[in-house]
Design a protein around this motif. Structure first.
Motif, PDB file in Angstrom:
ATOM      1  N   LEU A 417       0.705   4.762  -1.404  1.00 52.66           N
ATOM      2  CA  LEU A 417       0.476   3.321  -1.504  1.00 52.66           C
ATOM      3  C   LEU A 417       0.635   2.666  -0.138  1.00 52.66           C
ATOM      4  O   LEU A 417       1.634   2.853   0.549  1.00 52.66           O
ATOM      5  CB  LEU A 417       1.476   2.717  -2.494  1.00 52.66           C
ATOM      6  N   GLY A 418      -0.377   1.866   0.251  1.00 54.71           N
ATOM      7  CA  GLY A 418      -0.337   1.132   1.527  1.00 54.71           C
ATOM      8  C   GLY A 418      -0.761   1.946   2.726  1.00 54.71           C
ATOM      9  O   GLY A 418      -0.678   1.446   3.867  1.00 54.71           O
ATOM     10  N   ALA A 419      -1.197   3.196   2.513  1.00 54.10           N
ATOM     11  CA  ALA A 419      -1.595   4.037   3.647  1.00 54.10           C
ATOM     12  C   ALA A 419      -2.954   3.601   4.176  1.00 54.10           C
ATOM     13  O   ALA A 419      -3.710   2.895   3.513  1.00 54.10           O
ATOM     14  CB  ALA A 419      -1.639   5.501   3.209  1.00 54.10           C
ATOM     15  N   GLY A 420      -3.246   4.026   5.403  1.00 54.06           N
ATOM     16  CA  GLY A 420      -4.562   3.765   5.988  1.00 54.06           C
ATOM     17  C   GLY A 420      -4.627   2.497   6.812  1.00 54.06           C
ATOM     18  O   GLY A 420      -5.715   2.097   7.240  1.00 54.06           O
ATOM     19  N   THR A 421      -3.497   1.853   7.042  1.00 57.74           N
ATOM     20  CA  THR A 421      -3.490   0.640   7.861  1.00 57.74           C
ATOM     21  C   THR A 421      -2.203   0.621   8.676  1.00 57.74           C
ATOM     22  O   THR A 421      -1.450   1.607   8.707  1.00 57.74           O
ATOM     23  CB  THR A 421      -3.601  -0.609   6.968  1.00 57.74           C
TER      24      THR A 421
END
Length: 786
Positions: A417-421
């Motif tokens: 959750l919340g990965a990629g930024t």
């Protein structure tokens, strides 16, 4: 949304494993249509059906499910007047056979008192038309061809066909065997062209051979000619085959009409047997997975014990324990990559879908699954088989949809959750999303790398940390799920094990904030405490198992000792009884001998013999179960023991009477018919008889005063009555009675006659007579004793 969830949780791959366990095309179609139910009652009923099928599989092993065919189109066409082919009719018969066989199997299960509910109810609707099955099987063979027995007309036509064919072959073979024929033929064979029998003739002999040309070879060197001698027979054969075709069509039409009459029953059989095949496919699949029946609830509570992902091989999978929806509604799983976080998510998600599909779960007995109204999953990373690395935007598009639809009856699975930024923004966004889902009441499992989320669970009730264990020594994950312990990054430990200089690692540690170090230290402490607790628990379990084993062993030894003791006591008692019986028999023989002597020697008194016999009875030991011993009576001094005193001889456990004192330390004691000297210390005083007046037979009468002067035999059987009279006379003589009355009643007179005969022959009776009117008349016999 559901289709995406089924795809990412690999539900269709699970169905691919289930598919081969269906035994029919209809069953396989039913498996392909399988989807999870979001209605509790519906899911519970599906699970009950699977459990009942699993019980039958467990008890019986194999189940007769062969023969079911997809006949829906055939019976529909027959219903509107269409004609079915022989193979279609054969499938109808096969389906009837399948329904009849399984109905009989179910009835046998009920007779065997196997507790079933679903199968008997389902099969009660099935009424196989066995007459139709018999008609089809008498007309169609296993290859789908009509048998000669289908009708008498068809049998007659086929006999004609065989006769014509035999005639034609005979004539043509005579040509192929003749010298001139072999010269003109390119090959000495008989063949068929245009449904007519012909022979291959060389082209140059066309003019001399005659007959009708039906074909020629590609080169033109051979002509296939029907000789004139078989033209008529070929025509007759063709005509017979035309009749055969019409007769076959007629038979098929009749049989199709019979099928049309049973359309409703056939539809029910097809529908029920399809569901039965589907039930047992799920049961056989559960047996393959070593699965168990979970308990279902509609309170969003999940507890999976030793859960295994069905798509991962036995040699690779590590079972996990997962709980959600009880003390906490959100589970935050942290840990390194390849540690098993995503597998945990998929295991929980797929097993929940399986439970809501009525399937048993690859878990330990006692596991619990919930029926959620909605299941959401945002899973997709480099480990996913279904898709490549998802971008932040695609993740958020999916999460937006989830946030709009979730409620308190939802299960939500977030992977990374919340990965990629940006990590800071991603962590903040993850916390906000989790808060929103928590407030909505949804049950959430989320995986993350963000250390900020490790502290999230400590600040909120109903949220718990979990981690996947990593072995720093081997640099490999163990794939064990540890609930209550947040995961460590292990980056420094791994780098150190791989050989990175300690100075570099120390510099890196300085770059981490104090709060982060404190969190890592706390996690390390928790892990050490957990390992210590697990070790102590294992030791305690080992001690307990050892104690239980020792207790069972000692209990077994005690029971064996008790049994051996009882056996020895019983053996000793039986041996003693045999000795007593032997002695008694010998004594009875002696008394009988003395009775014979008494006839010649009147000095031997009858009452003395009776008294001796009574003492013999009293001397027999008592083998009744011993009661708890009462305190022994106080032994008397030598001057207190007198002749006639009743005493107990302790060493023999027998009662007797003192005859006389030998000296201060020894007495002569009468034990039954025996007298023996007994030491004083072996005697226990019991009682002393009261003084009585000295009269003839006083002692005897005192001992036998309970004997009545009459014996009532009314209601007794003959044999018992005679024995009673014999005993009574002995007792009456011992009591000193001069006369006794035997009451036998009038009745048939048999008892009276027996009494009179016994009295006439008895040595103690001097005479007998019938009672007077005042004594009872003919119902009483009076005996005078010697």
């Amino acid at each position: 949304m559901l289709e995406r969830v089924l795809r990412v949780l690999e539900y269709d791959k699970m169905k691919d494993q289930l598919l081969p366990h269906a035994g029919s095309t209809l069953g396989k179609q039913r498996v392909k249509q399988l989807k999870p139910s979001f209605d509790f009652a519906e899911a519970s009923e599906a699970l009950t059906r699977t459990s009942e099928a699993a019980k039958v599989v467990r008890l019986k092993g194999n189940v007769p499910l062969g023969g079911l065919k997809d006949i829906r189109a055939s019976i529909k066409r027959a219903d509107i007047g269409g004609q079915l082919s022989a193979s279609e009719l054969l499938e109808v018969a096969s389906t009837i056979y399948a329904g009849r066989t399984f109905k009989q199997f179910t009835e046998q299960l009920v007779e065997d008192e196997i507790d079933l509910r679903v199968l008997p109810e389902m099969m009660s609707e099935v009424d196989p038309p066995t007459a139709l099955q018999r008609e089809i099987q008498q007309a169609v063979d296993e290859d789908g061809s009509l048998l000669d027995s289908a009708s008498s007309e068809l049998r007659q036509i086929r006999q004609q066909i065989r006769s014509h064919e035999s005639t034609i072959r005979s004539r043509l073979e005579s040509i192929t065997r003749s010298t001139s024929g072999r010269k003109m033929l390119s090959d000495a064979i008989v063949t068929i062209r245009n449904d007519r029998y012909v022979v291959p003739v060389k082209a140059e002999y066309r003019g001399s051979f005659g007959g009708m040309v039906h074909d020629q070879s590609a080169s033109g060197a051979t002509l296939f000619i029907e000789p004139e001698s078989v033209v008529t027979a070929n025509n007759q054969l063709r005509e017979a085959k035309t009749k055969e075709k019409y007769e076959i069509e007629r038979i098929l039409q009749v049989l199709s009409g019979l099928v049309a009459e049973e359309t409703e029953l056939l539809s029910i059989i097809t529908e029920v047997m399809t569901e039965v095949d589907f039930m047992f496919a799920k049961a056989f699949y559960g047996r393959e997975l070593r699965a168990s029946e979970p308990s279902l609830n509609e309170h969003e509570y999940v507890q999976l014990k030793q859960a295994r992902h069905p798509l991962i091989g036995e040699d690779e999978i590590v079972p996990i324990d997962v709980e959600l929806g009880g003390a906490f509604s959100s589970l935050i799983i942290t840990g390194p990559n390849t540690g098993g976080k995503t597998v945990t998510l998929k295991t929980v998600g797929l097993l929940t879908l399986m439970a809501q599909s009525g399937l048993h779960l690859p878990c330990q007995e006692g596991s619990t699954a919930a029926v959620f109204r909605q299941i959401f999953a945002d899973i997709g990373d480099e480990q996913s088989i279904e898709q490549s690395l998802s971008t932040f935007s695609s993740h958020m598009t999916n999460i937006v949809t989830i946030m709009e639809k979730l409620d308190f009856q939802s299960l939500v699975l977030f992977d990374e959750l919340g990965a990629g930024t940006d990590p800071t923004e991603g962590a903040a966004l993850a916390v906000s999303i989790l808060d929103h889902a928590f407030q909505a009441g949804a049950k959430v499992i989320a995986t993350t790398h963000y250390s900020e989320l490790k502290g999230y669970a400590y600040n909120r009730d109903g949220v718990v940390n979990a981690s996947v264990e990593f072995d720093v020594e081997t640099l490999r994950p163990t794939y064990r799920l540890l609930i209550g312990v947040p995961g460590r990054s292990n980056a420094f430990a791994i780098s150190s094990r791989l050989g990175l200089k300690s100075s570099i690692i120390d510099d890196a540690k300085k770059q981490i904030s104090t709060e982060t170090n404190q969190v890592e230290n706390m996690i390390s402490s928790l892990e050490e405490s957990r390992k210590q607790a697990e070790k102590e628990l294992e030791e305690a379990a080992a001690f307990r198992a050892e104690a239980e084993e020792l207790h069972a062993e000692l209990t077994g030894h005690l029971e064996a000792w008790q049994e051996e003791k009882q056996r020895l006591l019983q053996s000793a008692e039986e041996k003693a009884k045999k000795q007593v019986e032997k002695a008694r028999a010998e004594a009875e023989d002696i008394i009988s001998y003395l009775r014979e002597m008494q006839k010649n020697n009147p000095s031997i008194k009858e009452h003395e013999l009776i008294d001796a016999k009574k003492h013999l009875d009293q001397a027999e030991p008592d083998f009744a179960p011993k009661q708890k011993q009462k305190p022994k009576k106080k032994q008397a001094d030598s001057d207190q023991l007198l002749a006639g005193d009743e005493v107990k001889v302790e060493s023999l456990n027998q009662k007797g009477q003192i005859v006389e004192a030998v000296n201060d330390k020894e007495f002569t004691v009468q034990l039954g018919v025996m007298k023996m000297k007994v030491p004083k210390k072996d005697l226990v005083y019991i009682s002393r008889p009261k003084p009585v007046e000295t009269k003839p037979m006083a002692t005897v009468r005192g001992r036998s005063s309970h004997v009545k002067t009459e014996l009532d035999l009314r209601g007794e059987r003959y044999e018992n009555a005679m024995a009673e009279v014999d005993k009574y006379l002995d007792a009456a003589v011992l009591a000193g009675y001069p006369q006794v009355s035997i009451i036998h009643g009038k009745g048939t007179g048999a008892l009276k006659k027996g009494v009179e005969e016994l009295l006439r022959s008895h040595p103690s009776v001097s005479e007998s007579r019938t009672g007077s009117q005042g004594e009872g008349g003919s119902g009483v016999t009076v005996a005078k004793l010697k």
